[in-house]
Structures are given as structure tokens and as C-alpha cells.
Design an enzyme around this catalytic site. Structure first.
Site, PDB file in Angstrom:
ATOM      1  N   LYS A 207     123.760  15.921 -62.658  1.00 54.26           N
ATOM      2  CA  LYS A 207     123.216  14.642 -62.200  1.00 54.26           C
ATOM      3  C   LYS A 207     123.268  13.576 -63.313  1.00 54.26           C
ATOM      4  O   LYS A 207     123.511  13.881 -64.472  1.00 54.26           O
ATOM      5  CB  LYS A 207     121.766  14.836 -61.729  1.00 54.26           C
ATOM      6  CG  LYS A 207     121.656  15.775 -60.520  1.00 54.26           C
ATOM      7  CD  LYS A 207     122.314  15.186 -59.300  1.00 54.26           C
ATOM      8  CE  LYS A 207     122.014  15.945 -58.020  1.00 54.26           C
ATOM      9  NZ  LYS A 207     122.766  17.194 -57.877  1.00 54.26           N
TER      10      LYS A 207
HETATM   11  C1  PLP Z   1     121.621  15.065 -52.406  1.00 55.60           C
HETATM   12  C2  PLP Z   1     120.909  16.216 -53.022  1.00 55.60           C
HETATM   13  N1  PLP Z   1     119.694  16.526 -52.568  1.00 55.60           N
HETATM   14  C3  PLP Z   1     118.992  17.533 -53.113  1.00 55.60           C
HETATM   15  C4  PLP Z   1     119.495  18.292 -54.146  1.00 55.60           C
HETATM   16  C5  PLP Z   1     118.710  19.449 -54.666  1.00 55.60           C
HETATM   17  O1  PLP Z   1     118.395  19.313 -55.996  1.00 55.60           O
HETATM   18  P1  PLP Z   1     118.235  20.582 -56.958  1.00 55.60           P
HETATM   19  O2  PLP Z   1     119.587  21.160 -57.194  1.00 55.60           O
HETATM   20  O3  PLP Z   1     117.633  19.985 -58.200  1.00 55.60           O
HETATM   21  O4  PLP Z   1     117.309  21.517 -56.283  1.00 55.60           O
HETATM   22  C6  PLP Z   1     120.749  17.968 -54.661  1.00 55.60           C
HETATM   23  C7  PLP Z   1     121.311  18.679 -55.805  1.00 55.60           C
HETATM   24  O5  PLP Z   1     121.877  19.509 -56.113  1.00 55.60           O
HETATM   25  C8  PLP Z   1     121.480  16.918 -54.065  1.00 55.60           C
HETATM   26  O6  PLP Z   1     122.707  16.607 -54.514  1.00 55.60           O
END
Ligand code: PLP
Length: 399
Positions: A207
Site C-alpha cells: 500500500k
Molecule cells: C480495497 C481493499 N480493501 C481491503 C483490503 C484489506 O486490507 P488488509 O490486507 O490490510 O487486510 C485490501 C488489501 O489488501 C484492499 O486492497
């Protein structure tokens, strides 16, 4: 989306052997983290402090993040998925409720709804170069049992929040912003994540603001924030840190919750990365402009998201191109992989996955029309012009 992330070749120390193997795998990785002395010192100091679980650095990270986006409350958590889960639960979504969200999203949002017992209902995208949800179709997907709406700022490109707010207000529904891609993105002067009732961020390694794993919720609703804080830590009325400082001696449990806390080490990384975010986003926007110049309209390709007025600012998490109609994406990806260029797809639409395909769903013709054309190209703030030219030349050659 979870994916392989190369350890930066700019790592000042030699690092473990496993990292070196990763470095050599891709000439141009999809995403990359920058490791330097400032970051290492922040981690070293935190480890040396002897307090590793949620404590003063987490509180400082929350304070700085809420100030940066202009929200009253920030609650740091262990992942973006945890943030979405807590948002859905804190808004009271449960069995018998529906939550509308775009199918063109990472599956975490739909999973958060489903594990809360509610039913995800998918809406379509704008279509063509617009990969954000269609506010008209969002409206059409709302039914008598809809409890909340989840909007995604795809690739860091803000949704049409004026239209989304109009729909939400007309139906009196709360908006959860999945702002995983959008820290620092602006919709007409307001930071993404602060426009709906609650915004959810992810700090996964690929990210714009990476901490390894991590997430955060923002809201201006004090009551909602209190509920989220409670659910973040087992429903308990005090944290171990509060008791360690002598601010509390015991605790009560007000409702069942989880351990979704962030730790001090990741918060320390987050504080460094937050200071770098504006520069990172600006570099990504500049690189995306170069991608657009070199690919948009070439051999039938479309660079995702049209340029918009200058009050709508993307955090440019992703560089997505729509391949020409009829091109074989897997052939293009294989040709690029052979050249050492890592690519991905954001996303296989959620309604096509086995679990979600089994639910009776609405027709999503514009999502279906573009899903096989989507290709995500490498993008990170310190990507060089040379790398970008190499990628774009090879993409054009591969089509
Ligand atoms: C659009 C979106 N929502 C939610 C997530 C979930 O985040 P995490 O991987 O930190 O749990 C991600 C990431 O991977 C994402 O790209």
C-alpha cells in the site's frame, strides 16, 4: 490485495538470504518498499523501548493520522480487513441485513459483511475507464433490508462522493468507505475516508503507507468510535497499556470482541511512512501521468480513470490499463513475466468467486464487460523513468 512484495534493493544492510532471493526474482516488481536508516532506527528504538504491544506509539500514530485526514477519531487495527469487519459490526449489520458494495473490489469487504451474518449485494461499475462504482446502480441495488453501503475508491481514485452521498442520504443509510487504496486522496477538498460515516484504511506492504500488516478506521462519530475501540480489544473497558501505566487496575467486558490491535513496532513504521505519504502519492501521480502518455489509446489500450478536475486528487495506488478487446491477458502477463515484469489483476470480481457466485445476484454488465481486460502494472513512488519506459515498451510489444 495481498501479493508478493519485493524487499527494496536499496536495503542498507545485507539482510537475510530470503530477501535477496526475492530481489532477484523481478526486474520490476509490482510494488516495492523502501528501507532506509530512518525506518530502521524507528523500529530499533521501539524494540529497545521494551513495550511492543499497543501503547504510546499506536496512540501517536492515531493522533497524527486523524490530524492528517481531518477526522475526529482514528482507531488503529491489525489489518484493513479488521477495520472493515469492525465497521460492519459497529454499524449493527447482522443476519437479515444486506450491504451493497461493488463487485470490483478486494474480497475483504464482502467477507466482512458475510462473517457478520449479513448478505453482500453487488453493484456495477461506471464502465469504460471508470472502475469505481456507479452511483445509479448503487441506488438500484438498495432494497428494504439494506443496512449500509460500502464504497471503494478504486486504485486511490475517489468515487463520485456527491452522488454517493445523495443516494445514501435519500435512503438514510450509512456509508463505509473502503479507503484501503486512498490515504491522502481528495474529493473536492475532503480526504477520502472522512466523507462517509466511517473510513477503513489498509497498511499492507504493497500500500501507499505500508507497515507490513495494519489498518485504521476514521470517523467523526464519537459513539461509533467508542464501540469500535471496545470491539477492537475483546469488548474490554481498558487496555493492558492503561493498566501498566496505572490508569486502570481492572476491566469489565461490555460485549464480545476481538484482538484486532496494532502493535508498537508497526505504529513506529506507520509514523515514518505517514510523514512520507504526500511525497509518495505525488510521485505515483507523476508516474501514472507517464503511463497515461505512453499507453492510453495505443493499440486500443485505455489507461484507467479519465483525468478529472484538479479538486479531485488520486493517491494513485494502482496503475491499471484496460487491454484491447479480445487480447489474451494471460499471454500478455506471461510475456511480461518472462521479461521480469510483475503484473496483477485488481480484481477478479467478487461475484465470480465460488462462494459468492452461489448467491443469487444482480446483473453487472459493465463489470463483466471489463473484467478480462484489467491489468495492473508496476507502480511505486521510487520507480524510475527507465523502469517505466521498460515496462511500457514491453507492454506495447506484448499486445
Ligand atoms: C480495497 C481493499 N480493501 C481491503 C483490503 C484489506 O486490507 P488488509 O490486507 O490490510 O487486510 C485490501 C488489501 O489488501 C484492499 O486492497
Amino acid at each position: 490485495m495481498a501479493g508478493s512484495v519485493k524487499v527494496s534493493s536499496a536495503h542498507p544492510n545485507k539482510g537475510p538470504k530470503a530477501s535477496q532471493a526475492d530481489v532477484s526474482r523481478w526486474q520490476v516488481p509490482l510494488a516495492d518498499v523502501r528501507v532506509d536508516e530512518e525506518l530502521l532506527a524507528a523500529v530499533r528504538d521501539t524494540v529497545a523501548s521494551g513495550w511492543w504491544s499497543a501503547g504510546p506509539r499506536v496512540a501517536e500514530f492515531e493522533r497524527h493520522f486523524s490530524h492528517y485526514v481531518g477526522a475526529d477519531q482514528a482507531i488503529a487495527v491489525s489489518s484493513g480487513t479488521a477495520a472493515l469487519h469492525l465497521a460492519v459490526l459497529a454499524l449493527g449489520c447482522r443476519a437479515g441485513d444486506e450491504v451493497v458494495l461493488p463487485s470490483l473490489n478486494f474480497v475483504a469487504a464482502a467477507n466482512a459483511v458475510a462473517v457478520a451474518g449479513a448478505r453482500p449485494v453487488f453493484c456495477d461499475v461506471g464502465g469504460g475507464a471508470d472502475l469505481n462504482l456507479s452511483p445509479v446502480d448503487l441506488d438500484a441495488a438498495i432494497g428494504p433490508t439494506t443496512k449500509a453501503l460500502i464504497v471503494l475508491h478504486y486504485g486511490g481514485n475517489p468515487c463520485d462522493m456527491d452522488a454517493v452521498l445523495e443516494v445514501a442520504e435519500r435512503h438514510r443509510l450509512p456509508i463505509i468507505e473502503d479507503a484501503a487504496h486512498a490515504p491522502g486522496a481528495l474529493w473536492r477538498g475532503r480526504k477520502c475516508g472522512t466523507i462517509g460515516r466511517v473510513g477503513c484504511f489498509s497498511f499492507f506492504s504493497n500500500k501507499n503507507l505500508p507497515t507490513g500488516e495494519g489498518g485504521l478506521l476514521v470517523t467523526n462519530d464519537q459513539e461509533l468510535a467508542d464501540r469500535i475501540r471496545l470491539l477492537r480489544s475483546h469488548g474490554m473497558t481498558s487496555l493492558t497499556w492503561d493498566r501498566h501505566r496505572g490508569h486502570a487496575h481492572t476491566y469489565d467486558v461490555l460485549e464480545p470482541g476481538f484482538n484486532y490491535r496494532l502493535d508498537e513496532i508497526r505504529a513506529a513504521i506507520g509514523l515514518v511512512e505517514l510523514r512520507r505519504l504526500e511525497a509518495e502519492n505525488a510521485a505515483r501521480r507523476r508516474l501514472a501521468g507517464r503511463y497515461r502518455e505512453r499507453l492510453d489509446g495505443v493499440k486500443g489500450m485505455v489507461f484507467a480513470f479519465p483525468e478529472r478536475d484538479n479538486r479531485i486528487v488520486s493517491s494513485q495506488h494502482l496503475a491499471v490499463v484496460l487491454l484491447p478487446e479480445g487480447a489474451s491477458r494471460s499471454d500478455v502477463q506471461a510475456a511480461l513475466a518472462k521479461e521480469g515484469i510483475q503484473t496483477s489483476v485488481h480484481y477478479p470480481p467478487i461475484h465470480t468467486f465460488t462462494h459468492y457466485a452461489a448467491l443469487a445476484q444482480r446483473r453487472l454488465p459493465r463489470t463483466v464487460a471489463i473484467e478480462r481486460r484489467l491489468l495492473t502494472l508496476p507502480l511505486f513512488g521510487h520507480m524510475t523513468e527507465e523502469q517505466l519506459e521498460f515496462v511500457t515498451d514491453r507492454v506495447i510489444a506484448a499486445i
